[in-house]
Write a protein that holds these residues in place. Structure first.
Motif, mmCIF file in Angstrom:
data_model
loop_
_atom_site.group_PDB
_atom_site.id
_atom_site.type_symbol
_atom_site.label_atom_id
_atom_site.label_comp_id
_atom_site.label_asym_id
_atom_site.label_seq_id
_atom_site.Cartn_x
_atom_site.Cartn_y
_atom_site.Cartn_z
ATOM 1 N N THR A 244 0.806 -1.216 0.000
ATOM 2 C CA THR A 244 0.000 0.000 0.000
ATOM 3 C C THR A 244 0.843 1.271 0.000
ATOM 4 O O THR A 244 0.536 2.242 -0.697
ATOM 5 C CB THR A 244 -0.930 0.025 1.225
ATOM 6 N N MET A 245 1.924 1.261 0.784
ATOM 7 C CA MET A 245 2.767 2.465 0.853
ATOM 8 C C MET A 245 3.299 2.827 -0.530
ATOM 9 O O MET A 245 3.269 3.997 -0.932
ATOM 10 C CB MET A 245 3.926 2.247 1.821
ATOM 11 N N TYR A 246 3.792 1.834 -1.254
ATOM 12 C CA TYR A 246 4.294 2.093 -2.599
ATOM 13 C C TYR A 246 3.160 2.542 -3.501
ATOM 14 O O TYR A 246 3.305 3.506 -4.262
ATOM 15 C CB TYR A 246 4.961 0.848 -3.190
ATOM 16 N N TRP A 247 2.018 1.876 -3.430
ATOM 17 C CA TRP A 247 0.890 2.184 -4.306
ATOM 18 C C TRP A 247 0.465 3.639 -4.149
ATOM 19 O O TRP A 247 0.268 4.351 -5.130
ATOM 20 C CB TRP A 247 -0.273 1.248 -3.983
ATOM 21 N N VAL A 248 0.335 4.087 -2.908
ATOM 22 C CA VAL A 248 -0.081 5.459 -2.642
ATOM 23 C C VAL A 248 0.994 6.452 -3.085
ATOM 24 O O VAL A 248 0.724 7.446 -3.784
ATOM 25 C CB VAL A 248 -0.413 5.658 -1.151
ATOM 26 N N GLY A 249 2.230 6.187 -2.689
ATOM 27 C CA GLY A 249 3.327 7.094 -3.035
ATOM 28 C C GLY A 249 3.558 7.184 -4.533
ATOM 29 O O GLY A 249 3.764 8.282 -5.084
ATOM 30 N N ALA A 250 3.519 6.030 -5.211
ATOM 31 C CA ALA A 250 3.730 6.016 -6.659
ATOM 32 C C ALA A 250 2.631 6.784 -7.379
ATOM 33 O O ALA A 250 2.890 7.507 -8.352
ATOM 34 C CB ALA A 250 3.780 4.574 -7.162
ATOM 35 N N THR A 251 1.399 6.642 -6.898
ATOM 36 C CA THR A 251 0.278 7.369 -7.504
ATOM 37 C C THR A 251 0.489 8.873 -7.403
ATOM 38 O O THR A 251 0.321 9.615 -8.384
ATOM 39 C CB THR A 251 -1.052 6.983 -6.830
ATOM 40 N N LEU A 252 0.876 9.340 -6.225
ATOM 41 C CA LEU A 252 1.089 10.775 -6.018
ATOM 42 C C LEU A 252 2.250 11.292 -6.881
ATOM 43 O O LEU A 252 2.159 12.365 -7.494
ATOM 44 C CB LEU A 252 1.364 11.057 -4.545
ATOM 45 N N LEU A 253 3.350 10.531 -6.921
ATOM 46 C CA LEU A 253 4.505 10.946 -7.714
ATOM 47 C C LEU A 253 4.169 11.006 -9.201
ATOM 48 O O LEU A 253 4.562 11.944 -9.902
ATOM 49 C CB LEU A 253 5.671 9.985 -7.485
ATOM 50 N N SER A 280 11.032 15.035 -13.202
ATOM 51 C CA SER A 280 11.092 13.627 -13.605
ATOM 52 C C SER A 280 12.247 12.898 -12.929
ATOM 53 O O SER A 280 12.125 11.707 -12.595
ATOM 54 C CB SER A 280 11.217 13.519 -15.129
ATOM 55 N N ILE A 281 13.357 13.577 -12.713
ATOM 56 C CA ILE A 281 14.508 12.958 -12.048
ATOM 57 C C ILE A 281 14.160 12.604 -10.609
ATOM 58 O O ILE A 281 14.406 11.477 -10.153
ATOM 59 C CB ILE A 281 15.730 13.896 -12.098
ATOM 60 N N TYR A 282 13.572 13.562 -9.896
ATOM 61 C CA TYR A 282 13.180 13.306 -8.511
ATOM 62 C C TYR A 282 12.075 12.253 -8.440
ATOM 63 O O TYR A 282 12.044 11.438 -7.511
ATOM 64 C CB TYR A 282 12.717 14.609 -7.853
ATOM 65 N N GLN A 283 11.192 12.261 -9.416
ATOM 66 C CA GLN A 283 10.100 11.281 -9.424
ATOM 67 C C GLN A 283 10.636 9.857 -9.507
ATOM 68 O O GLN A 283 10.216 8.974 -8.763
ATOM 69 C CB GLN A 283 9.167 11.559 -10.610
ATOM 70 N N LEU A 284 11.589 9.618 -10.414
ATOM 71 C CA LEU A 284 12.133 8.268 -10.555
ATOM 72 C C LEU A 284 12.928 7.869 -9.317
ATOM 73 O O LEU A 284 12.814 6.737 -8.829
ATOM 74 C CB LEU A 284 13.026 8.189 -11.797
ATOM 75 N N MET A 285 13.718 8.787 -8.790
ATOM 76 C CA MET A 285 14.520 8.506 -7.609
ATOM 77 C C MET A 285 13.629 8.141 -6.423
ATOM 78 O O MET A 285 13.849 7.123 -5.751
ATOM 79 C CB MET A 285 15.384 9.715 -7.267
ATOM 80 N N LEU A 286 12.603 8.930 -6.180
ATOM 81 C CA LEU A 286 11.708 8.680 -5.049
ATOM 82 C C LEU A 286 10.870 7.426 -5.260
ATOM 83 O O LEU A 286 10.558 6.712 -4.307
ATOM 84 C CB LEU A 286 10.806 9.894 -4.829
ATOM 85 N N LEU A 287 10.525 7.153 -6.508
ATOM 86 C CA LEU A 287 9.750 5.950 -6.811
ATOM 87 C C LEU A 287 10.524 4.693 -6.405
ATOM 88 O O LEU A 287 9.979 3.786 -5.768
ATOM 89 C CB LEU A 287 9.416 5.915 -8.299
ATOM 90 N N PHE A 288 11.803 4.654 -6.753
ATOM 91 C CA PHE A 288 12.611 3.476 -6.425
ATOM 92 C C PHE A 288 12.949 3.439 -4.936
ATOM 93 O O PHE A 288 13.064 2.352 -4.356
ATOM 94 C CB PHE A 288 13.864 3.432 -7.296
ATOM 95 N N LEU A 289 13.094 4.595 -4.316
ATOM 96 C CA LEU A 289 13.280 4.602 -2.869
ATOM 97 C C LEU A 289 12.036 4.070 -2.163
ATOM 98 O O LEU A 289 12.136 3.365 -1.151
ATOM 99 C CB LEU A 289 13.604 6.013 -2.388
ATOM 100 N N LEU A 290 10.858 4.388 -2.695
ATOM 101 C CA LEU A 290 9.606 3.857 -2.145
ATOM 102 C C LEU A 290 9.573 2.333 -2.225
ATOM 103 O O LEU A 290 9.138 1.661 -1.287
ATOM 104 C CB LEU A 290 8.412 4.431 -2.900
ATOM 105 N N LEU A 291 10.018 1.799 -3.343
ATOM 106 C CA LEU A 291 10.088 0.342 -3.485
ATOM 107 C C LEU A 291 10.987 -0.264 -2.418
ATOM 108 O O LEU A 291 10.676 -1.314 -1.844
ATOM 109 C CB LEU A 291 10.613 -0.029 -4.880
ATOM 110 N N LEU A 292 12.108 0.415 -2.150
ATOM 111 C CA LEU A 292 13.065 -0.066 -1.158
ATOM 112 C C LEU A 292 12.470 -0.025 0.248
ATOM 113 O O LEU A 292 12.542 -1.012 1.001
ATOM 114 C CB LEU A 292 14.331 0.791 -1.224
#
Length: 298
Positions: A244-253, A280-292
């Motif tokens: 859920t955390m990734y799902w919510v964060g990824a949606t917002l990003l 876009s750079i910050y979006q990809l970086m934060l997206l993968f950090l969310l996965l982690l």
């Protein structure tokens, strides 16, 4: 210490900095983050330290090699463009032959580290990625078609798969899903920069999409790609890779990226393109950090 010794030391540091610049360290750092996430998602328990460390070192060296070859091949174009004319090669700070030796040495050492210290699969996949970026894209596609960044995007999207194979020795559908995220992210990321630097690309006769099809067509393409990216970024949650955390964060990003693309298309300012590129750079970086974070702490 004498003034001569101080001057020599400063010159050596400056030269080292120029060689370091050739490796595009910021780009490589983002690639290593995605590779690390690929490693972490590939295993349930702790990472195998030796394979992880050697894998990251080898990937970094070969990515730096590809970047240096890119500098070498593009040196005449770089001399024309305002964004790149001060790079080490067009500015004359480093000779082309020295860059070739440097790039080849980085690639050879990186290949050796991966082949002998990690596994052959990761070594060959990383080499294919290097050749795809440094040769197929830089030497041919970049000058041949406005879809250059789309076709060659797979080369830059490979790090999560490389990280995955480094610690498992095998490819997996989940790793390819991570590759797909970066593959779909790359065109809107790069086209936003291409709009901002349209005059440079036109001057250098590089057929980037804004030059060949116009800014409005490119802006529409960016917006459509960000919508597609949103759907692709939700897939890790749908297949059980993340919660859920990734799902919510990824949606917002992703919605933030769509919002930037929407503004670029329908309410642009002089800074909209570069702001979209930076986001876009910050979006990809934060997206993968969310996965982690989702993988370890949720």
């Amino acid at each position: 210490m004498s003034k001569t010794a101080t001057f020599t030391s400063s010159a050596e540091k400056s030269l080292a900095h120029h060689y370091f610049t050739l490796t595009k360290p910021k780009v490589v750092a983002l690639m290593l983050l995605t590779a690390l996430v690929g490693m972490c998602l590939a295993v349930e328990g702790p990472l195998p330290i030796q394979q992880a460390v050697l894998g990251l070192v080898g990937i970094a060296l070969m990515a730096g090699s590809a970047a240096a070859f890119n500098h070498l091949i593009d040196r005449r174009i770089d001399a024309i463009m305002a964004r790149t004319y001060q790079r080490p090669l067009p500015s004359g700070r480093i000779k082309a032959v020295n860059v070739f030796v440097f790039a080849f040495a980085l690639g050879a050492v990186g290949m050796g580290v991966l082949f002998f210290g990690v596994n052959a699969l990761t070594a060959w996949l990383t080499l294919a990625s290097l050749l795809g970026y440094a040769v197929v894209y830089t030497l041919y596609l970049k000058r041949a078609t406005p879809q250059n960044i789309v076709i060659a995007g797979i080369a830059g999207a490979m790090p999560p798969l490389l990280g995955w194979t480094a610690v498992t020795g095998e490819m997996h559908a989940h790793a390819w899903l991570l590759v797909m995220i970066i593959f779909i992210w790359t065109p809107p990321h790069f086209w936003a920069l291409a709009i901002h630097r349209k005059a440079d690309y036109a001057k250098a006769d590089i057929p980037m999409l804004p030059v060949t099809h116009g800014e409005e067509y490119t802006k529409t393409s960016i917006l459509l790609y960000t919508v597609l990216l949103t759907l692709v970024c939700l897939m890790p949650a749908l297949v059980g890779m993340a919660g859920t955390m990734y799902w919510v964060g990824a949606t917002l990003l992703c919605l933030g990226f769509v919002a930037h693309a929407w503004k670029l298309k329908f309410a642009p300012t002089d800074k909209s393109a570069i702001e979209t590129f930076k986001y876009s750079i910050y979006q990809l970086m934060l997206l993968f950090l969310l996965l982690l974070v989702d993988h370890y702490w949720v």
